[in-house]
Design a protein around this motif. Structure first.
Motif, PDB file in Angstrom:
ATOM      1  N   ALA A  81       0.860  -1.180   0.000  1.00 11.23           N
ATOM      2  CA  ALA A  81       0.000   0.000   0.000  1.00 11.23           C
ATOM      3  C   ALA A  81       0.897   1.230   0.000  1.00 11.23           C
ATOM      4  N   CYS A  82       0.591   2.198  -0.860  1.00 12.63           N
ATOM      5  CA  CYS A  82       1.489   3.342  -1.071  1.00 12.63           C
ATOM      6  C   CYS A  82       0.756   4.663  -0.844  1.00 12.63           C
ATOM      7  N   PRO A  83       0.598   5.065   0.418  1.00 10.03           N
ATOM      8  CA  PRO A  83      -0.158   6.282   0.696  1.00 10.03           C
ATOM      9  C   PRO A  83       0.572   7.574   0.367  1.00 10.03           C
ATOM     10  N   THR A  84       1.899   7.525   0.290  1.00 12.32           N
ATOM     11  CA  THR A  84       2.677   8.747   0.085  1.00 12.32           C
ATOM     12  C   THR A  84       3.497   8.620  -1.192  1.00 12.32           C
ATOM     13  N   VAL A  85       3.126   9.410  -2.213  1.00 14.15           N
ATOM     14  CA  VAL A  85       3.867   9.447  -3.473  1.00 14.15           C
ATOM     15  C   VAL A  85       4.230  10.903  -3.723  1.00 14.15           C
ATOM     16  N   LEU A  86       5.515  11.223  -3.633  1.00 10.36           N
ATOM     17  CA  LEU A  86       6.009  12.592  -3.706  1.00 10.36           C
ATOM     18  C   LEU A  86       6.918  12.737  -4.927  1.00 10.36           C
ATOM     19  N   VAL A  87       7.159  13.978  -5.366  1.00 11.62           N
ATOM     20  CA  VAL A  87       8.029  14.218  -6.515  1.00 11.62           C
ATOM     21  C   VAL A  87       8.969  15.362  -6.186  1.00 11.62           C
ATOM     22  N   GLY A  88      10.257  15.116  -6.324  1.00  8.90           N
ATOM     23  CA  GLY A  88      11.247  16.136  -6.027  1.00  8.90           C
ATOM     24  C   GLY A  88      11.495  17.078  -7.191  1.00  8.90           C
ATOM     25  N   GLY A 102       3.921  -8.606   5.952  1.00  5.68           N
ATOM     26  CA  GLY A 102       4.945  -8.142   6.873  1.00  5.68           C
ATOM     27  C   GLY A 102       4.765  -6.720   7.345  1.00  5.68           C
ATOM     28  N   LEU A 103       3.972  -5.910   6.611  1.00  7.29           N
ATOM     29  CA  LEU A 103       3.702  -4.514   6.981  1.00  7.29           C
ATOM     30  C   LEU A 103       4.992  -3.738   7.242  1.00  7.29           C
ATOM     31  N   THR A 104       5.971  -3.916   6.351  1.00 10.22           N
ATOM     32  CA  THR A 104       7.259  -3.245   6.474  1.00 10.22           C
ATOM     33  C   THR A 104       7.260  -1.943   5.681  1.00 10.22           C
ATOM     34  N   LEU A 128       1.520   1.256  12.452  1.00 11.55           N
ATOM     35  CA  LEU A 128       0.907   1.290  11.136  1.00 11.55           C
ATOM     36  C   LEU A 128       1.055   2.664  10.509  1.00 11.55           C
ATOM     37  N   LEU A 129       0.800   3.733  11.278  1.00 10.98           N
ATOM     38  CA  LEU A 129       0.890   5.086  10.737  1.00 10.98           C
ATOM     39  C   LEU A 129       2.335   5.528  10.543  1.00 10.98           C
ATOM     40  N   GLY A 130       3.288   4.778  11.049  1.00  5.70           N
ATOM     41  CA  GLY A 130       4.682   5.102  10.829  1.00  5.70           C
ATOM     42  C   GLY A 130       5.121   4.904   9.392  1.00  5.70           C
TER      43      GLY A 130
END
Length: 481
Positions: A81-88, A102-104, A128-130
Motif C-alpha cells: 500500500a502506497c499512501p505517500t507518493v512525492l516528486v522532487g 509483513g507490513l514493512t 501502522l501510521l509510521g
C-alpha cells in the motif's frame, strides 16, 4: 523499449517547471487565493508532502491532464500500500509504502516515465501510521521516522554500475524523546529548518539534525495524535483526538502552546475513520497570506462540522455542518485555497486494517454513502457558508489544481448500481470535479477489485500533467495518451 531514465535536459526542465510553479502567483489562473507560502526546507510545492505543501492545502499549482485529451492509466504493482507518493525538483517520484505481507515500511524510487521501481529501501518496522507520513526536503531527500525512532533523511543517487540506490544520508535518534511503545505519526519542517514531529500518544517536539537538539512538549493526558501535522510561518498546527492546537517554539526549540480549541469528538470512532476524533490533518489557508485561517472537521454526531479558526488568535470564525447528503464523517484533510474549503466524506469506508487502539466504531458499522461539501469563508471574515453538498463517493484524498481549476480524485462505485454496498469487486474510476458546482466533468475507468482500491490515500499531480495515485497494491499513473 522501456525508457528508464529521462535525459538531463528533461530533468532540468522539470526542475525549472517546479521552481517556477512554486514562485508563481498560485491560484491566479482560476480565481483561488494564494496557497501557503513555500517552505524553504521542503521540496516543490504541490509534490513535497502527502497534502501537497507543509500547510497541507491539498492543492497544487501544477495542471493535470487537459480537458478533451485521451487518458491512459497504468498500475505499477509493488505488493504494498502506497499512501505517500512525492516528486522532487529532479522529477523523480519517491513513494513511502507498506508491504502487504509483513507490513514493512519501504521507500521506492520510481521511474518518472512509467513509475516502475528503480530502487527500494526497507525501513525498521513500527506502528501502522509510521509508514504513512513523510516529506521531501529541499535536497529531494525523503524525511521520515522509522520504527527504531530514528529521524532519517533518505537520498537517492546513481551507482557505479549506472543504476540507482536509496541511502540514509542523515540520522538522528529520537529515542530519548519518544517513549517506548509510542511512535511518530506526523512530521513537517518549520521555517528555521527544524523538523517538528508528533507521536500517537501526544508528544510534540522539534528536532534539529544539524545540532542534534531535540525538544518536546507533552500534551494533556488522553489526547492522541492520529494524523499528520502542518507548518506555516506563524506556527505548527496539531489536531489531537480532543482539540486543535497552534504551537510555536522558544529560542531553544521547545514547543509551547499558542492556542488550543477543543471540538466535539462525538460518542466514539465512526465507521470509516481510524481514530475517535477528527480525521483531519489541519489545513492552513486564506485569501491574504495563504495561512490566514486554520481548519479541521470535527467528529460530532450525527453531523460533522467544518471548523475554521483565525491562525493568529485561535478565534473561531465558523462551525458549519457538512457532508449532510451522505454519511457524515471524514478521515481526510480538507482541501483549502483562498476562501474555499472542500471536505470529502469517508463514513463507512471499509479499511482492511485499523491502527492499534482504534477501538470499536459507533455505530458498529455503516454503509459507504459518500459525501462531498464546499464551504466558503465570507470575504469580510464574519462567518462561512455551505456552497454545495453532494453524495460523491470519493475513495481518495482529492487534490485541487489552481492551474486548471479542477479537483481530482478516484471514485468507488458499487457493483450493484444504486446501492451503498461495498465489495472486493468494486470498480474504481479517475474523476475530475468542477469546484464551483461539485459536478463530475470527466471520468475514466481504472479497474475493478482490491488491487485498485485507493483506500482514501492522497493523489499527487506530477509534472507533465500526470496524476500519481497510491493503491493498496502499488501506484496508479493517469496521463494523457
Amino acid at each position: 523499449m522501456r525508457f528508464a531514465l529521462p535525459a538531463r535536459a528533461a530533468v532540468l526542465a522539470v526542475a525549472a517547471l517546479l521552481t517556477a510553479a512554486a514562485a508563481g502567483p498560485a491560484g491566479a489562473a482560476t480565481g483561488f487565493g494564494p496557497l501557503p507560502p513555500h517552505n524553504p526546507y521542503a521540496g516543490p510545492d504541490g509534490t513535497a508532502t502527502m497534502h501537497g505543501d507543509t500547510g497541507s492545502s491539498d492543492a497544487t499549482v501544477l495542471p493535470g491532464p487537459r480537458p478533451g485529451a485521451a487518458l491512459t492509466s497504468h498500475r505499477t504493482a509493488l505488493a504494498s500500500a502506497c499512501p505517500t507518493v512525492l516528486v522532487g525538483a529532479d522529477g523523480y517520484p519517491v513513494a513511502l509504502c507498506t508491504t502487504i505481507f509483513g507490513l514493512t515500511p519501504t521507500v521506492h524510487l520510481l521511474d518518472p516515465a512509467d513509475e516502475h521501481s528503480l530502487a527500494e529501501l526497507p525501513l525498521t518496522k513500527g506502528s501502522l501510521l509510521g509508514g504513512v507520513y513523510a516529506y521531501l526536503d529541499q535536497r529531494d531527500r525523503l524525511v521520515a521516522v522509522d520504527g527504531a525512532r530514528d529521524l532519517l533523511r533518505i537520498g537517492h543517487r546513481r551507482t557505479a554500475a549506472g543504476g540507482w540506490e536509496l541511502f540514509v544520508d542523515g540520522r538522528l535518534s529520537l529515542a530519548g524523546a519518544v517513549p517506548d511503545g509510542d511512535a511518530v505519526t506526523g512530521l513537517s519542517p518549520d521555517w528555521q529548518g527544524r523538523v517538528w514531529f508528533a507521536t500517537g500518544k501526544g508528544v510534540v517536539g522539534t528536532a534539529d539534525d544539524r545540532t542534534g537538539a531535540v525538544r518536546t512538549l507533552v500534551l494533556p493526558a488522553g489526547e492522541q495524535i492520529a494524523n499528520s501535522i502542518s507548518t506555516a510561518p506563524g506556527g505548527t498546527a496539531v489536531a489531537t483526538t480532543h482539540a486543535t492546537y497552534l504551537l510555536t517554539a522558544g529560542a531553544d526549540g521547545t514547543p509551547r502552546v499558542a492556542w488550543r480549541q477543543p471540538y466535539d469528538r462525538g460518542p466514539g470512532r465512526k465507521p470509516g475513520q481510524l481514530s475517535w476524533g477528527t480525521g483531519s490533518t489541519p489545513t492552513f489557508f486564506g485569501p491574504a497570506t495563504g495561512t490566514d485561517y486554520l481548519t479541521v472537521v470535527d467528529n460530532a454526531a450525527p453531523t460533522v462540522h467544518l471548523l475554521v479558526y483565525r491562525t493568529g488568535s485561535g478565534e473561531q470564525v465558523c462551525s458549519v455542518p457538512v457532508l449532510k447528503a451522505g454519511g457524515s464523517g471524514s478521515e481526510n484533510s480538507p482541501i483549502a485555497a483562498g476562501n474555499a474549503v472542500f471536505v470529502a466524506g469517508t463514513y463507512g469506508y471499509p479499511y482492511p486494517k485499523l491502527p492499534d487502539g482504534a477501538g470499536p466504531s459507533v455505530p458498529a458499522s455503516g454503509a459507504f454513502t459518500g459525501g462531498f461539501s464546499r464551504v466558503d469563508v465570507r470575504a469580510d471574515g464574519s462567518g462561512c457558508d455551505l456552497v454545495w453538498d453532494n453524495r460523491l463517493r470519493s475513495a481518495a484524498v482529492p487534490r485541487l489544481s489552481t492551474a486548471d481549476g479542477l479537483i481530482r480524485t478516484v471514485l468507488r462505485s458499487p457493483v450493484i448500481p444504486g446501492t451503498d454496498a461495498t465489495s472486493v469487486l468494486d470498480p474504481y474510476s479517475y474523476a475530475e470535479i468542477d469546484p464551483a458546482t461539485g459536478a463530475v466533468v470527466r471520468t475514466r475507468w481504472l479497474g475493478s477489485g482490491f488491487v485498485f482500491d485507493t483506500l482514501q490515500m492522497a493523489g499527487t499531480v506530477a509534472p507533465g500533467r500526470v496524476v500519481l495515485q497510491g493503491t493498496t497494491t502499488g501506484v496508479l499513473r493517469i496521463a494523457e495518451g
